[in-house]
Design a protein around this motif. Structure first.
Motif, PDB file in Angstrom:
ATOM      1  N   HIS A  91       0.674  -1.171   0.142  1.00  0.00           N
ATOM      2  CA  HIS A  91      -0.035   0.012  -0.075  1.00  0.00           C
ATOM      3  C   HIS A  91       0.955   1.200  -0.111  1.00  0.00           C
ATOM      4  N   ARG A  92       1.808   1.103   0.921  1.00  0.00           N
ATOM      5  CA  ARG A  92       2.828   2.475   1.012  1.00  0.00           C
ATOM      6  C   ARG A  92       3.471   2.682  -0.328  1.00  0.00           C
ATOM      7  N   VAL A  93       4.114   1.626  -1.159  1.00  0.00           N
ATOM      8  CA  VAL A  93       4.611   1.940  -2.469  1.00  0.00           C
ATOM      9  C   VAL A  93       3.824   2.445  -3.361  1.00  0.00           C
ATOM     10  N   GLN A  94       2.770   1.610  -3.291  1.00  0.00           N
ATOM     11  CA  GLN A  94       1.507   2.021  -4.437  1.00  0.00           C
ATOM     12  C   GLN A  94       1.253   3.509  -4.242  1.00  0.00           C
ATOM     13  N   SER A  95       1.255   3.991  -2.891  1.00  0.00           N
ATOM     14  CA  SER A  95       0.985   5.585  -2.755  1.00  0.00           C
ATOM     15  C   SER A  95       1.950   6.376  -3.468  1.00  0.00           C
ATOM     16  N   MET A  96       3.421   5.842  -3.096  1.00  0.00           N
ATOM     17  CA  MET A  96       4.526   6.549  -3.728  1.00  0.00           C
ATOM     18  C   MET A  96       4.300   6.780  -5.031  1.00  0.00           C
ATOM     19  N   PHE A  97       4.142   5.493  -5.743  1.00  0.00           N
ATOM     20  CA  PHE A  97       3.955   5.664  -7.004  1.00  0.00           C
ATOM     21  C   PHE A  97       2.717   6.431  -7.767  1.00  0.00           C
ATOM     22  N   ASP A  98       1.781   6.627  -6.922  1.00  0.00           N
ATOM     23  CA  ASP A  98       0.461   7.246  -7.269  1.00  0.00           C
ATOM     24  C   ASP A  98       0.991   8.874  -7.293  1.00  0.00           C
ATOM     25  N   ILE A  99       1.859   9.060  -6.280  1.00  0.00           N
ATOM     26  CA  ILE A  99       2.105  10.613  -6.305  1.00  0.00           C
ATOM     27  C   ILE A  99       3.141  10.967  -7.594  1.00  0.00           C
ATOM     28  N   ILE A 100       4.019   9.988  -7.378  1.00  0.00           N
ATOM     29  CA  ILE A 100       5.029  10.021  -8.841  1.00  0.00           C
ATOM     30  C   ILE A 100       4.406  10.339  -9.961  1.00  0.00           C
TER      31      ILE A 100
END
Length: 100
Positions: A91-100
């Motif tokens: 979930h955290r990595v997906q959130s980072m990719f969504d921001i990027i």
């Protein structure tokens, strides 16, 4: 059951939820901790974790929950389910990719 205390006197750790608390809850562990407001941003007090207000309160609550295993396991599992549903590394990595 894991007894946790946040180190308020260390200037680098004044707010937030330490990784240790996430690890305890993510391993289906019962968290007995001193109060940290940020925990309430993600978890329900008494439903997902329990806090103590003093050393005497910690002893009293530890004794209670050691003798009430089903209730202790239920509280631990509630938090575990929330972490599994919304707070994994995925979930955290997906959130980072969504921001990027």
């Amino acid at each position: 059951m894991v007894l946790n205390f946040f180190l308020y006197w260390i200037k680098t750790i004044q707010t937030g939820i330490p990784l240790r608390a996430w690890d305890i809850l993510g391993c289906d562990g019962f968290l007995l901790t001193n109060f940290q407001q940020e925990l309430c941003d993600f978890f329900n007090l008494g439903e997902d974790f329990v806090y103590y207000e003093s050393p005497a309160d910690a002893i009293e609550k530890a004794a209670y929950f050691l003798s009430h295993g089903r209730e202790r396991q239920e509280i631990a599992h509630n938090a575990f389910e929330k972490i599994a549903a919304s707070h994994t590394f995925h979930h955290r990595v997906q959130s980072m990719f969504d921001i990027i």
